[in-house]
Design a protein around this motif. Structure first.
Motif, PDB file in Angstrom:
ATOM      1  N   THR A 160      23.536  -2.380   3.302  1.00  0.00           N
ATOM      2  CA  THR A 160      22.917  -1.063   3.589  1.00  0.00           C
ATOM      3  C   THR A 160      21.701  -0.975   3.394  1.00  0.00           C
ATOM      4  OG1 THR A 160      24.709  -0.621   1.850  1.00  0.00           O
ATOM      5  CG2 THR A 160      22.412   1.059   1.897  1.00  0.00           C
ATOM      6  N   THR A 177      24.681   6.463   3.839  1.00  0.00           N
ATOM      7  CA  THR A 177      24.175   6.036   3.093  1.00  0.00           C
ATOM      8  C   THR A 177      24.946   4.851   2.508  1.00  0.00           C
ATOM      9  OG1 THR A 177      25.868   6.908   1.524  1.00  0.00           O
ATOM     10  CG2 THR A 177      24.162   8.840   1.907  1.00  0.00           C
ATOM     11  N   HIS A 178      25.433   4.143   2.790  1.00  0.00           N
ATOM     12  CA  HIS A 178      25.970   3.002   2.672  1.00  0.00           C
ATOM     13  C   HIS A 178      26.392   2.006   4.072  1.00  0.00           C
ATOM     14  CE1 HIS A 178      26.007   4.511  -0.993  1.00  0.00           C
ATOM     15  NE2 HIS A 178      26.408   3.737  -1.575  1.00  0.00           N
ATOM     16  N   LYS A 186      20.824  11.273   7.596  1.00  0.00           N
ATOM     17  CA  LYS A 186      20.471  10.374   6.137  1.00  0.00           C
ATOM     18  C   LYS A 186      22.044  10.535   5.412  1.00  0.00           C
ATOM     19  CE  LYS A 186      15.143  11.142   6.175  1.00  0.00           C
ATOM     20  NZ  LYS A 186      15.219   9.613   5.968  1.00  0.00           N
ATOM     21  N   LYS A 187      22.114  11.205   6.097  1.00  0.00           N
ATOM     22  CA  LYS A 187      23.977  11.738   5.651  1.00  0.00           C
ATOM     23  C   LYS A 187      24.658  10.357   5.355  1.00  0.00           C
ATOM     24  CE  LYS A 187      24.934  15.764   7.453  1.00  0.00           C
ATOM     25  NZ  LYS A 187      26.044  16.430   8.476  1.00  0.00           N
ATOM     26  N   ASP A 208      29.164   7.496   0.428  1.00  0.00           N
ATOM     27  CA  ASP A 208      29.160   7.414  -0.483  1.00  0.00           C
ATOM     28  C   ASP A 208      29.524   5.841  -0.994  1.00  0.00           C
ATOM     29  OD1 ASP A 208      32.072   6.690  -0.469  1.00  0.00           O
ATOM     30  OD2 ASP A 208      32.488   8.556  -0.571  1.00  0.00           O
ATOM     31  N   GLN A 209      29.625   5.779  -2.591  1.00  0.00           N
ATOM     32  CA  GLN A 209      29.886   3.940  -2.476  1.00  0.00           C
ATOM     33  C   GLN A 209      31.605   3.308  -2.679  1.00  0.00           C
ATOM     34  OE1 GLN A 209      27.075   1.792  -3.835  1.00  0.00           O
ATOM     35  NE2 GLN A 209      28.211   0.277  -4.576  1.00  0.00           N
TER      36      GLN A 209
END
Length: 373
Positions: free
Chosen positions: A143, A156-157, A153-154, A116-117
């Motif tokens: 990223t 994300t960053h 693809k899990k 996540d971010q």
């Protein structure tokens, strides 16, 4: 019984160091360079260094952002800056001591896989907090480069720490041993210290080797056995933390290079000889991994294998070649213990899973203590 020759030639020293890992060997070398006439012996319980010095993943790392966030829950910002500085200073000391070729040091950077971010939002905070530690801002979001990696693809960053890298653990220890022997330091392996009589002068150090008891004597003793120090000084704030590690067989067309962390630094992997070396997962069973026994943990190993297949290299055929475990040391504080334990007995321990980075710096501190006491 010892012969006359053994008694007069092998058992008495100015300084005995218990433990032939990074800290023990570095301490012996640095002390001998400053005091060339000192007689020094290293006593090692294993055939190879016990603990984690020859069992780690070979990361020259200082803490990913999510790992530093965890650290801040237990220490102040100033304490975290000091600790990170010790880690960065330690790897520079190790590189200075042995040279990058001997270490096979590669400045490949350290990457944190994000799901996540949240960690990315902390980049500016930590770059500002650590601006006096590193030559320039250590963290950057990369990223956009995820397309170049085979990850699920899990992921994300992606965050890069530009000053991290990897070493060859085996070559590091061999180089330290070679240097110690070159300086005239004695190294005795398979020699377990079972008891110390620290109230005598000289100190009597009782050992067992191949079922034979041998009593060494030393003016001073330095304990550099990390978690195993608790067997001789149980009053110290030391808890063992076992780390599980596995390595794959060579993977054809492995287009991946670097050192990587995820799950708050508890999981980590790197490339070596066209293989993936993957370890960690201690948080999945902290009770079971609070152990001095070199044993596998099937729950953790199964999760690491699943991560390898589903997260790191999905869709790629992988075979596991072997697995092992190493023993680290932790405590209530993240800071290493470097102290005088009693008259003429000193200790350096509790490296918090950062032995490669911090070990040579801890040895510096221990040598400084030995010289002032």
């Amino acid at each position: 019984m010892l012969s006359y020759w053994e008694r007069v030639s092998f058992v008495s020293y100015d300084l005995i160091i218990v433990g032939s890992g990074i800290v023990g060997l570095s301490t012996a070398i640095k002390y001998k360079k400053k005091h060339p006439n000192a007689t020094i012996a290293i006593l090692e319980r294993g055939v190879f260094p016990s603990g984690a010095s020859t069992k780690n993943a070979g990361f020259a790392c200082f803490g990913s952002i999510s790992e530093l966030d965890d650290d801040l829950k237990e220490c102040s910002e100033d304490e975290l800056v000091t600790l990170t500085d010790k880690r960065y200073r330690g790897i520079r000391e190790l590189r200075k001591l042995l040279g990058d070729d001997a270490l096979q040091f590669e400045p490949v950077g350290g990457y944190e896989l994000g799901f996540d971010q949240s960690a990315c939002d902390r980049i500016e905070f930590y770059n500002n907090l650590l601006d006096k530690v590193f030559p320039s801002a250590p963290f950057s979001e990369v990223t956009k480069d995820l397309k170049n990696y085979p990850f699920s693809k899990k992921v994300t960053h992606l965050i890069k720490h530009q000053f991290e890298g990897t070493i060859h653990t085996g070559k590091m220890i061999l180089s330290l041993i070679d240097l110690a022997l070159e300086l005239g330091i004695r190294v005795y392996t398979g020699c377990e210290v079972t008891q110390m009589e620290s109230d005598t002068y000289p100190i009597r150090v009782h050992t067992v080797s191949n079922k034979q008891t041998v009593e060494f004597r030393a003016t001073r003793v330095a304990l550099c056995t990390n978690a195993f120090t608790s067997l001789l000084l149980p009053e110290l704030d030391l808890k063992p933390g076992r780390g599980q590690v596995l390595i794959t067989k060579p993977i054809r067309n492995l287009h991946l290079k670097g050192s990587f962390h995820y799950h708050r630094g508890y999981h980590y992997f790197r490339t070596i000889d066209n293989r993936i070396l993957l370890g960690g997962g201690r948080q999945l069973d902290k009770t079971g991994e609070t152990s001095l026994a070199f044993e596998p943990n099937d729950t953790i190993l199964d999760q690491l294998k699943e991560d390898l297949q589903r997260l790191i290299l999905p869709g790629i055929e992988i075979s596991i070649e072997s697995n092992w475990s190493g023993i680290m040391a932790f405590g209530k504080s993240k800071n290493p213990i470097v102290k005088k334990a009693s008259e003429n007995v000193f200790v350096a321990a509790r490296l918090g899973g950062m032995g490669v980075a911090i070990g040579a710096g801890v040895a510096d501190d221990l040598v400084g203590l030995l010289e002032t006491q």
